[in-house]
Structures are given as C-alpha cells and as structure tokens.
Design a protein around this motif. Structure first.
Motif, PDB file in Angstrom:
ATOM      1  N   VAL A   1      40.069  37.502  50.621  1.00 30.66           N
ATOM      2  CA  VAL A   1      39.458  36.534  49.689  1.00 30.66           C
ATOM      3  C   VAL A   1      38.873  37.272  48.490  1.00 30.66           C
ATOM      4  CG1 VAL A   1      37.536  34.898  49.418  1.00 30.66           C
ATOM      5  CG2 VAL A   1      39.023  34.740  51.411  1.00 30.66           C
ATOM      6  N   VAL A   2      38.178  38.378  48.752  1.00 32.60           N
ATOM      7  CA  VAL A   2      37.584  39.140  47.638  1.00 32.60           C
ATOM      8  C   VAL A   2      38.693  39.750  46.769  1.00 32.60           C
ATOM      9  CG1 VAL A   2      36.063  41.073  47.022  1.00 32.60           C
ATOM     10  CG2 VAL A   2      35.437  39.559  48.883  1.00 32.60           C
ATOM     11  N   SER A   3      39.787  40.193  47.407  1.00 34.21           N
ATOM     12  CA  SER A   3      40.927  40.705  46.618  1.00 34.21           C
ATOM     13  C   SER A   3      41.386  39.647  45.632  1.00 34.21           C
ATOM     14  CB  SER A   3      42.127  41.023  47.518  1.00 34.21           C
ATOM     15  OG  SER A   3      41.881  42.126  48.283  1.00 34.21           O
ATOM     16  N   GLY A   4      41.477  38.426  46.106  1.00 37.47           N
ATOM     17  CA  GLY A   4      41.959  37.338  45.255  1.00 37.47           C
ATOM     18  C   GLY A   4      40.974  36.988  44.162  1.00 37.47           C
ATOM     19  N   ARG A   5      39.744  36.707  44.571  1.00 36.25           N
ATOM     20  CA  ARG A   5      38.772  36.234  43.575  1.00 36.25           C
ATOM     21  C   ARG A   5      38.295  37.346  42.646  1.00 36.25           C
ATOM     22  NH1 ARG A   5      34.180  34.368  41.423  1.00 36.25           N
ATOM     23  NH2 ARG A   5      33.106  36.307  41.854  1.00 36.25           N
ATOM     24  N   VAL A   6      37.796  38.425  43.256  1.00 36.43           N
ATOM     25  CA  VAL A   6      37.213  39.505  42.448  1.00 36.43           C
ATOM     26  C   VAL A   6      38.307  40.364  41.794  1.00 36.43           C
ATOM     27  CG1 VAL A   6      35.719  41.545  42.537  1.00 36.43           C
ATOM     28  CG2 VAL A   6      35.151  39.513  43.868  1.00 36.43           C
ATOM     29  N   GLY A   7      39.381  40.640  42.560  1.00 34.68           N
ATOM     30  CA  GLY A   7      40.470  41.458  42.014  1.00 34.68           C
ATOM     31  C   GLY A   7      41.060  40.824  40.763  1.00 34.68           C
ATOM     32  N   ALA A   8      41.335  39.532  40.849  1.00 30.51           N
ATOM     33  CA  ALA A   8      41.903  38.837  39.679  1.00 30.51           C
ATOM     34  C   ALA A   8      40.902  38.816  38.538  1.00 30.51           C
ATOM     35  CB  ALA A   8      42.297  37.416  40.060  1.00 30.51           C
ATOM     36  N   GLY A   9      39.634  38.581  38.884  1.00 31.70           N
ATOM     37  CA  GLY A   9      38.592  38.506  37.857  1.00 31.70           C
ATOM     38  C   GLY A   9      38.441  39.823  37.107  1.00 31.70           C
ATOM     39  N   ILE A  10      38.337  40.909  37.872  1.00 28.85           N
ATOM     40  CA  ILE A  10      38.160  42.228  37.233  1.00 28.85           C
ATOM     41  C   ILE A  10      39.412  42.596  36.431  1.00 28.85           C
ATOM     42  CG2 ILE A  10      37.899  44.721  37.667  1.00 28.85           C
ATOM     43  CD1 ILE A  10      36.101  44.026  40.045  1.00 28.85           C
ATOM     44  N   GLY A  11      40.581  42.386  37.046  1.00 29.92           N
ATOM     45  CA  GLY A  11      41.838  42.729  36.372  1.00 29.92           C
ATOM     46  C   GLY A  11      41.984  41.988  35.049  1.00 29.92           C
ATOM     47  N   ALA A  12      41.668  40.693  35.063  1.00 28.76           N
ATOM     48  CA  ALA A  12      41.813  39.899  33.840  1.00 28.76           C
ATOM     49  C   ALA A  12      40.742  40.260  32.817  1.00 28.76           C
ATOM     50  CB  ALA A  12      41.731  38.411  34.179  1.00 28.76           C
ATOM     51  N   GLU A  13      39.504  40.458  33.284  1.00 31.60           N
ATOM     52  CA  GLU A  13      38.400  40.754  32.353  1.00 31.60           C
ATOM     53  C   GLU A  13      38.630  42.097  31.643  1.00 31.60           C
ATOM     54  OE1 GLU A  13      34.615  41.460  34.171  1.00 31.60           O
ATOM     55  OE2 GLU A  13      33.525  41.220  32.289  1.00 31.60           O
TER      56      GLU A  13
ATOM     57  N   GLY B   1      47.767  38.853  31.979  1.00 32.94           N
ATOM     58  CA  GLY B   1      48.251  38.103  33.139  1.00 32.94           C
ATOM     59  C   GLY B   1      48.851  39.036  34.184  1.00 32.94           C
ATOM     60  N   ARG B   2      49.648  40.006  33.689  1.00 34.63           N
ATOM     61  CA  ARG B   2      50.270  40.980  34.608  1.00 34.63           C
ATOM     62  C   ARG B   2      49.205  41.797  35.325  1.00 34.63           C
ATOM     63  NH1 ARG B   2      54.378  42.049  30.786  1.00 34.63           N
ATOM     64  NH2 ARG B   2      53.108  43.724  29.944  1.00 34.63           N
ATOM     65  N   SER B   3      48.151  42.193  34.590  1.00 29.88           N
ATOM     66  CA  SER B   3      47.081  42.998  35.194  1.00 29.88           C
ATOM     67  C   SER B   3      46.376  42.215  36.293  1.00 29.88           C
ATOM     68  CB  SER B   3      46.029  43.378  34.152  1.00 29.88           C
ATOM     69  OG  SER B   3      46.584  44.199  33.202  1.00 29.88           O
ATOM     70  N   ALA B   4      46.090  40.938  36.002  1.00 34.18           N
ATOM     71  CA  ALA B   4      45.390  40.113  36.982  1.00 34.18           C
ATOM     72  C   ALA B   4      46.249  39.944  38.235  1.00 34.18           C
ATOM     73  CB  ALA B   4      45.055  38.759  36.378  1.00 34.18           C
ATOM     74  N   THR B   5      47.520  39.641  38.024  1.00 31.09           N
ATOM     75  CA  THR B   5      48.419  39.424  39.169  1.00 31.09           C
ATOM     76  C   THR B   5      48.574  40.706  39.978  1.00 31.09           C
ATOM     77  OG1 THR B   5      49.620  37.866  37.791  1.00 31.09           O
ATOM     78  CG2 THR B   5      50.709  38.545  39.815  1.00 31.09           C
ATOM     79  N   SER B   6      48.837  41.816  39.280  1.00 35.31           N
ATOM     80  CA  SER B   6      49.072  43.061  40.011  1.00 35.31           C
ATOM     81  C   SER B   6      47.799  43.535  40.712  1.00 35.31           C
ATOM     82  CB  SER B   6      49.617  44.140  39.084  1.00 35.31           C
ATOM     83  OG  SER B   6      48.707  44.400  38.050  1.00 35.31           O
ATOM     84  N   SER B   7      46.633  43.216  40.133  1.00 42.17           N
ATOM     85  CA  SER B   7      45.370  43.587  40.801  1.00 42.17           C
ATOM     86  C   SER B   7      45.280  42.892  42.155  1.00 42.17           C
ATOM     87  CB  SER B   7      44.164  43.150  39.963  1.00 42.17           C
ATOM     88  OG  SER B   7      44.142  43.835  38.765  1.00 42.17           O
ATOM     89  N   VAL B   8      45.602  41.606  42.169  1.00 39.00           N
ATOM     90  CA  VAL B   8      45.507  40.839  43.414  1.00 39.00           C
ATOM     91  C   VAL B   8      46.561  41.316  44.418  1.00 39.00           C
ATOM     92  CG1 VAL B   8      45.699  38.544  44.433  1.00 39.00           C
ATOM     93  CG2 VAL B   8      44.614  38.813  42.216  1.00 39.00           C
ATOM     94  N   VAL B   9      47.792  41.431  43.943  1.00 43.30           N
ATOM     95  CA  VAL B   9      48.891  41.793  44.845  1.00 43.30           C
ATOM     96  C   VAL B   9      48.653  43.180  45.443  1.00 43.30           C
ATOM     97  CG1 VAL B   9      51.362  42.315  44.946  1.00 43.30           C
ATOM     98  CG2 VAL B   9      50.559  40.328  43.663  1.00 43.30           C
ATOM     99  N   LEU B  10      48.358  44.152  44.574  1.00 48.62           N
ATOM    100  CA  LEU B  10      48.223  45.529  45.056  1.00 48.62           C
ATOM    101  C   LEU B  10      46.969  45.710  45.913  1.00 48.62           C
ATOM    102  CD1 LEU B  10      49.341  47.470  41.860  1.00 48.62           C
ATOM    103  CD2 LEU B  10      50.570  47.328  44.013  1.00 48.62           C
ATOM    104  N   SER B  11      45.854  45.091  45.491  1.00 46.14           N
ATOM    105  CA  SER B  11      44.645  45.293  46.306  1.00 46.14           C
ATOM    106  C   SER B  11      44.798  44.609  47.663  1.00 46.14           C
ATOM    107  CB  SER B  11      43.379  44.852  45.573  1.00 46.14           C
ATOM    108  OG  SER B  11      43.479  43.525  45.168  1.00 46.14           O
ATOM    109  N   SER B  12      45.443  43.432  47.721  1.00 50.15           N
ATOM    110  CA  SER B  12      45.668  42.774  49.023  1.00 50.15           C
ATOM    111  C   SER B  12      46.561  43.639  49.902  1.00 50.15           C
ATOM    112  CB  SER B  12      46.344  41.418  48.833  1.00 50.15           C
ATOM    113  OG  SER B  12      45.610  40.618  47.973  1.00 50.15           O
ATOM    114  N   LEU B  13      47.600  44.190  49.284  1.00 48.67           N
ATOM    115  CA  LEU B  13      48.548  45.041  50.014  1.00 48.67           C
ATOM    116  C   LEU B  13      47.850  46.273  50.590  1.00 48.67           C
ATOM    117  CD1 LEU B  13      51.698  44.721  50.193  1.00 48.67           C
ATOM    118  CD2 LEU B  13      51.816  46.562  48.522  1.00 48.67           C
ATOM    119  N   PHE B  14      47.044  46.928  49.741  1.00 53.97           N
ATOM    120  CA  PHE B  14      46.354  48.137  50.199  1.00 53.97           C
ATOM    121  C   PHE B  14      45.243  47.821  51.197  1.00 53.97           C
ATOM    122  CE2 PHE B  14      48.389  50.079  46.449  1.00 53.97           C
ATOM    123  CZ  PHE B  14      48.882  51.232  47.037  1.00 53.97           C
TER     124      PHE B  14
END
Lengths: 282, 272
Positions: free
Chosen positions: A128-140, A252-265
């Motif tokens: 959940v944090v990967s999704g919410r915070v990862g996307a937020g930080i990546g996009a910001e 957009g790519r940064s936000a998506t890849s932040s979520v995908v990669l952090s969830s994966l790791f």
C-alpha cells in the motif's frame, strides 16, 4: 522457351538487410536491455552514495523531515488501516471454513494473529505504501526535475540529495513500521469482529488465544522487516523521480516506475528477509 | 601566475569542513568570470566547441544565438549544474571546474540564477520562495528575513503578492519573483536565462530596467542569455553571438550591427 525460364527468379530488394546486419540487430536487441539494466543499477548505486554522503553534513533538514513524516505517515494511515482491516476480515472468513473442516476451530484466533503479524500485515503495508507514497514521491520529484526546481535548489547552494531524497527515505524507514502496527491492529480487530459475528467470542478471550503462543520475536522481527521495505520504497521512488526527464510524460513514467519497481523489490525483499528471520529467530 | 595558483585550500573551522578561500588580492583584481576553452557535448552532439569569455565586475554580457546553440548549457556550466568536458571556469579567480559539491555550494552562494521558466518551488508561497536561500545561508531572524523578502519583492514590484502561490501568478510575475530570489543573497554574479522570453513588451522593459538598476547599484557581473536584441542592446555592455557551439563574434551592439559576417547580418536582419 522452357517452362523454368518462365518462373521469375527470387527478387532481392537492395534494401533487404544482409545476414550480418540481421545478426548485429538481433545481438543489439538482446544486449540493449541488459545494458540498460546494468546502467540503471550503476546509477542507483551512485544515487545511494550521494544520499549517504549528504547525510553526515549539516544542516539536518528537520523541518522537511517532519513534513515528510506527516506526508508518509499520517496521510497513509487511513488507507493502510483499511487494507489491514480488509485482510483481517478475509482471513477470518477463509480460515474459519478451513479450520472447521479439520476440527481446529479453536486455533482460529492464533491463525489470524500469526498470519497478520508475520506476513500479511507487513506485506500489505509495504505494497500500500509503495502505491501511495511511491507514486507520490515519484511524481512530485519528477515534476520538480522537469520544471528545473531541483536545479534551482542546487543553484542556490543547497544539497538536493539531502533536502529531497534523504528526508523522504528516512521518513519511509521510520513510518512504515508504525503503519504496519496500525495495519496489524486493524486486521486483528476486524478478524475478531468477523469471528464474533459467526460465533460470539469476547475480545479478551480472542486476544488471549491469539497471542498465547506468540513471543516478542514473532512480533518484532516481522515489524522491523518493514523498515527495509520503507528504505526500498524511499530509495526507488526518490531515484526514479530525480532522474525523470521528458516533460509530463516523463513525470508519469517516473510515478509508474516508482510504484512498479518498489512493489517488485518489496516482494523480493520479503522473500529474502522472511528466510533470514526464520534462520535467526526460529 | 594562473588563476589556479591564486586559489588556496584552507582547512576551515566552520563545521569542520575544508573551504576554498580566495586569495583576497587575486579576487580583488581578477575578473568576475573567466571561461577558457569550454567544451561540452551530449553524446555525439557537440554543443560548445571551445568557448572563451571574460566578464568583469559591473559588466553585463549578453549571449545571443539560435535555439540549441548551447546558451543555456553555458550558464549551467558556470553554476556547476553540468560539468564541462574540458576547459576551465574561474569565478573571482577561483577555478571551479573540479570543485567538489561542497565547494561548489559555497561558490553558488555568490551567484544568482534566473531560470528560463523561473523554476519557482510550486509548493511554497512567493514569500517562502524568496526566503528559501535566506533561511539556509544566513543567520537572519524571522523578522529580518521577512523584511528582506518584502524589500526584494518591492524592488521587483511584487510586494502585494507575498502570500500567493506560484501557480496563482502570471509568467511575467513568476520571472520577477525568480529574479528577486536570485538577488536574495546579494550575489556578485547574476546568470539570467532568457529573462524576457514570453513576456509582453512592457513587462520585458520592466525586467530590463531592473537589470540596469542592479548594474548601477550593486556592480553585479551578469551574463544574460537572450533572443531579444532590443533587450541585449539596452542591458549589455558587450554581446557575444554563438553559432554551432562557436563564438561567431564578440563586441558592442554597434560593432555587431556593423559586422559584415554573413551569420551576424542574417541574425540582425531577421530580428529587425
């Protein structure tokens, strides 16, 4: 004129690629992703080194850290608690059916408590944090990068790795274990609620049965495992955000890849850390 | 003696760091900026092919050229946001091309940079944007900081917009706030990346007047990257024209106007 002479010969266009060109392009299509993969890890290593170097120098950006603790912690709390609650309810429903089949209904509180504090609580919180915070930080940070705000920070003589990356990474490390506690609490609470709706059991009795065989290490190691999840989420999201390029599409790519990669790791780390915890806290 | 010789590294007492300390004699006599043989390429694309420039204190140099000739890259090399492939940059006699991040941050405090699109921090108000460098690099009290921010905003005619967010003000206003932020630490060097681009003629004129006022009042050495010939004529002591990473011509506006170089003629003709 013979029949064979009427058959048209195989026409080879001058633009048809030669065999060596085809081989080279096939090799390139294999090598390029490997090269990008290695490059990504190399850049990640440099990024981590820059962040580590920045941490030991003053000033220690407490103001920004407190803002990020609020951003990562309190703003993620409702979502993490809801996810924990949902998992607790599902576990109670599913486990009840399974345990009834084996005549082990009395084990239900322990099954719910153990699966929540050992695995589902930490993993659900991490994802959940990967999704919410990862996307937020990546996009910001991605948006700050493409609008030259990160350059502006550096141009004013401020270390952007410390101000932007270190504070967010530290906030993730500190808040994810606390959020895990919230998810555990919500999960156990809804587990009891669902259980007591099927067959009345007092909360005291439920908790007593649930925690009867639990030791401190059952609780401590899995919860602190989530500090590593926080580290992973923070590092990956900040890295992907700060290397963003290419305008809004890049953000957009940064936000998506932040979520995908952090969830994966996070999932990968979960497997490794679970094994380590079983070795060191059997 | 080279500029490199004039720079000494002294173990500082502040924070236990080493600080580059300029030789006072050198800094008082050396030009504000000296760029020698600057090369920069991105992959196979050569952006700068050996640029030499000198800007003295109180002087303003305008850099002109077609889009993509490396004008903005030049400014980013000077402030250390990008590294030159070869060549040297001296700021007040101090060589900075091989400076560490900490040393570079010390040098950056003496420079102000106005970005092409202002690059205001969008999560901070106008006031907080200008207070950002003051909060970090000065020992000012909150009241002193607030007074300084108001003074800076008044100098760019924005004192009424203190509490607004960057998204609530126009592009021209953002540029003015960006300029106020660049001036917050009273820098000796100003780097302005297209300060009048995308602005109406009146606002452009106001920005030009501000730059002229700074020259008169503070003896600031400036490099202004611009496409606006009128603005360049007004604010610059000298103009350098870049083409394909090379200096085509350097001189006063009148010298460039009278040049018989084909590219210079074409450049000036197009604008007129």
């Amino acid at each position: 004129m013979s029949y064979r002479e009427n058959i048209p010969g195989r026409w080879i266009s001058p633009s048809t690629p030669q065999p060596e060109v085809l081989v080279r392009s096939a090799l390139a299509s294999i090598w390029n992703p490997i090269n990008s993969f290695l490059e990504w890890f190399g850049e990640l290593g440099i990024f981590i080194w820059q962040v580590m170097r920045s941490t030991v120098r003053r000033p220690f950006e407490f103001r920004e850290l407190i803002r990020q603790l609020d951003e990562v912690g309190s703003k993620s709390l409702p979502m993490v608690a809801m996810a924990g609650a949902a998992i607790g309810a599902v576990l109670a429903l599913e486990s009840r059916q399974s345990l009834l089949k084996f005549g082990a209904k009395s084990m239900l509180p322990a099954a719910i408590v153990f699966s929540i504090i050992h695995e589902t609580g930490p993993v659900v919180t991490g994802l959940v944090v990967s999704g919410r915070v990862g996307a937020g930080i990546g996009a910001e940070l991605g948006s700050m990068k493409v609008t030259e705000q990160i350059d502006a920070i550096e141009a004013s003589g401020v270390n952007s790795y410390k101000l932007l990356a270190f504070t967010r990474i530290l906030a993730c490390i500190l808040m994810v274990p606390l959020l895990t506690l919230a998810a555990d609490f919500a999960g156990i609470a809804t587990g009891w609620l669902v259980d007591t709706m099927a067959e009345t059991i007092s909360l005291h009795k439920f908790l007593h049965a649930g925690f009867a065989r639990a030791s401190f290490s059952d609780f401590l190691a899995p919860t602190f495992r989530t500090a590593v999840f926080g580290l992973i989420i923070g590092v990956i999201a900040c890295f992907q955000g700060m290397r963003s390029q290419g305008g809004t599409e890049g953000v957009g790519r940064s936000a998506t890849s932040s979520v995908v990669l952090s969830s994966l790791f996070v999932m990968l780390a979960d497997v490794i850390l679970t094994k380590l915890i079983l070795v060191f806290f059997p | 003696m080279t500029h490199m010789d004039q720079t000494t590294i002294v173990p500082g007492t502040q924070n236990g760091d080493k600080h580059l300390v300029e030789n006072t004699e050198a800094s008082s006599t050396a030009p504000a900026m000296v760029l020698q043989g600057l090369h920069k390429s991105f992959g196979a694309q050569n952006v700068l092919n050996g640029i030499d420039l000198t800007v003295g204190s109180g002087q303003t140099l305008a850099v002109l050229g077609r889009s993509g000739t490396g004008k903005s890259v030049l400014l980013k090399l000077i402030i250390g946001l990008q590294k030159a492939d070869s060549g040297s940059i001296h700021i007040h006699g101090q060589e900075i091309t091989n400076a560490s991040l900490e040393e570079m941050n010390e040098i950056r405090k003496k420079m102000g940079f106005l970005f092409q699109h202002a690059a205001l921090y969008d999560s901070l108000t106008v006031e907080e944007n200008i207070a950002f460098p003051l909060r970090r690099h000065t020992e000012m009290t909150a009241q002193q900081r607030s007074d300084r921010v108001k003074e800076l905003l008044a100098s760019v005619g924005m004192e009424a917009d203190l509490k607004k967010m960057p998204s609530d003000i126009s592009g021209g206003m953002q540029k003015r706030v960006g300029l106020a932020r660049a001036l917050a630490l009273e820098p000796g060097i100003l780097l302005l990346d297209e300060p009048t681009a995308g602005l109406d003629p009146i606002t452009s004129g106001e920005i030009d007047e501000l730059i002229l006022k700074l020259q008169e009042e503070r003896e600031v050495a400036s490099i202004v990257v611009t496409h606006d010939l009128h603005s360049a004529k007004l604010v610059a002591d000298r103009i350098v024209l870049l083409h394909q990473g090379n200096t085509v011509m350097e001189g006063t506006f009148e010298e460039l106007e009278k040049s018989d170089d084909e590219f210079v003629i074409e450049f000036f003709k197009r604008d007129s």
